[in-house]
Design an enzyme around this catalytic site. Structure first.
Site, PDB file in Angstrom:
ATOM      1  N   SER A 159       6.603  -4.312  -2.452  1.00 34.93           N
ATOM      2  CA  SER A 159       6.015  -3.043  -2.857  1.00 34.93           C
ATOM      3  C   SER A 159       6.245  -2.028  -1.733  1.00 34.93           C
ATOM      4  CB  SER A 159       4.533  -3.242  -3.186  1.00 34.93           C
ATOM      5  OG  SER A 159       3.987  -2.135  -3.849  1.00 34.93           O
ATOM      6  N   TRP A 160       5.201  -1.386  -1.201  1.00 36.14           N
ATOM      7  CA  TRP A 160       5.393  -0.527  -0.026  1.00 36.14           C
ATOM      8  C   TRP A 160       6.022  -1.310   1.118  1.00 36.14           C
ATOM      9  CZ3 TRP A 160       6.155   3.647   2.661  1.00 36.14           C
ATOM     10  CH2 TRP A 160       5.939   3.622   4.041  1.00 36.14           C
ATOM     11  N   HIS A 185       3.824  -7.068 -11.123  1.00 36.63           N
ATOM     12  CA  HIS A 185       4.068  -6.564  -9.778  1.00 36.63           C
ATOM     13  C   HIS A 185       3.659  -7.523  -8.662  1.00 36.63           C
ATOM     14  CE1 HIS A 185       4.537  -3.560  -6.624  1.00 36.63           C
ATOM     15  NE2 HIS A 185       3.280  -3.723  -6.252  1.00 36.63           N
ATOM     16  N   GLY A 224       0.838  -1.185   0.000  1.00 36.18           N
ATOM     17  CA  GLY A 224       0.000   0.000   0.000  1.00 36.18           C
ATOM     18  C   GLY A 224       0.884   1.251   0.000  1.00 36.18           C
ATOM     19  N   ASP A 255       6.987  -5.199 -14.194  1.00 31.86           N
ATOM     20  CA  ASP A 255       6.261  -4.538 -13.104  1.00 31.86           C
ATOM     21  C   ASP A 255       5.991  -3.094 -13.526  1.00 31.86           C
ATOM     22  OD1 ASP A 255       5.475  -3.263 -10.734  1.00 31.86           O
ATOM     23  OD2 ASP A 255       6.779  -4.502  -9.485  1.00 31.86           O
TER      24      ASP A 255
END
Length: 348
Positions: free
Chosen positions: A140-141, A324, A73, A296
């Site tokens: 990711s985050w 991703h 996120g 990605d």
């Protein structure tokens, strides 16, 4: 994803209140697929500030080597499938929902919600669970937060598994939110773009921030769904309908979009654009794996490449047929392989 809150009530309440560097596929056969689903043996809530309480759970082996899963996120929350990257007979698997996400309360709250608040929360949770040190896994985050946490507390980290590298630099945000990725997904981009009047399209992150923090809950929800749907439609090499459906969920979208946008407007609360790369020396000694999908679109490979160049000691794997998502077959296989390699090192 298992979301159990009614977003608006919580929202309005808040507003008031060492290894050789490798690239490419391994010559060793990978286990295709993840571990079987396991259920938590423990779960609870930890009050981390006068505003926030976070949900956490533990599964796998209570006497095993601890690993903490850091979700993406920010604002996405955890889901049961996140447990499946880890050997449940070896690992003590810790999942938690970051501030405002998932089952943590208040839902979608932006107050007292920064990168450094989350880093502090990870430490509070480690201490609460009486864990001396643990492996850190994030994509990711989650990779951003894993780097920030490990650079702040390197003595508490036994190993790192990072996926879909996101360094929260301006060029990364501009690529995804200001028209770069639109060249690949113009069909997904147009609904995101068209929600914003033409005279505000010089900065979509700012324009969405205005609407995601609106006093009108209806405006918030519509903005949140547009923001979330854009990311859900671009997260896989081949679009995934189950993932896209998450963008239709008001509750999930509110937390995902509001929190994500809040962090991006504030440049991740990092002191400089290259902060995470500049501090790699603090974690260079930690055994680490970097897994990146070649195609990605959300977090393009240039960021993983830049991290690899700054940190050649980390094992670097590029999945040639993936985007991703951690749930794409090739990425999932490499992530499982990484946790197994760390497991085997710890067994020696």
């Amino acid at each position: 994803m298992d979301q159990r809150h009614t977003g608006r009530a919580g929202l309005l309440g808040c507003l008031q209140a060492k290894g050789a560097a490798q690239m490419g596929s391994s010559s060793e056969p990978l286990s295709r697929g993840l571990y079987a689903q396991v259920e938590p043996y423990d779960s609870g809530f930890l009050k981390v500030s006068d505003v926030h309480t976070i949900y956490y759970e533990q599964s796998g082996n209570p006497q095993g080597h601890p690993v903490v899963f850091l979700h993406g996120g920010p604002g996405a929350g955890t889901s049961p499938g996140n447990r499946r990257f880890f050997d449940p007979e070896f690992y003590r698997i810790v999942l938690f929902d970051q501030r405002g996400a998932g089952r943590s309360t208040p839902h979608a709250c932006l107050e007292q919600n920064t990168t450094w608040d989350l880093v502090a929360d990870i430490e509070k949770l480690r201490e609460h669970l009486d864990i001396p040190e643990w492996q850190v896994f994030g994509g990711s985050w989650g990779s951003t937060l894993a780097l920030a946490y490990s650079q702040e507390h390197p003595d508490k980290v036994t190993g790192l598994v990072l996926r879909g590298i996101f360094l929260l630099r301006k060029k990364e945000l501009d690529w995804f939110y200001e028209g770069g990725a639109a060249a690949i997904f113009p069909d997904a981009w147009e609904p995101f773009r068209d929600f914003i009047p033409e005279d505000e399209r010089n900065c979509f992150i700012d324009a969405y921030n205005k609407r995601l923090t609106s006093s009108d809950p209806i405006v918030q929800v519509e903005a949140a769904k547009r923001w979330t749907m854009w990311e859900m439609m671009t997260a896989h090499l081949i679009q995934n309908n189950d993932n896209i459906k998450r963008g239709e969920d008001d509750n999930f979208s509110l937390a995902f979009a509001r929190i994500e946008n809040h962090y991006f407007v504030n440049k991740g609360f990092l002191p400089s654009d290259s902060f995470l790369l500049d501090n790699v020396d603090k974690i260079r000694h930690i055994k680490a794996f970097i897994v990146q999908g070649r195609y990605d679109v959300c977090c393009p490979m240039i960021s993983a490449w830049d991290l690899h160049k700054a940190w050649p000691e980390a094992e670097f794997k590029v999945v040639p047929d993936a985007g991703h998502s951690a749930n794409e077959v090739g990425i999932a296989a490499e992530l499982r392989s990484a946790t197994e390699k760390l497991r085997d090192l710890l067994r020696k």
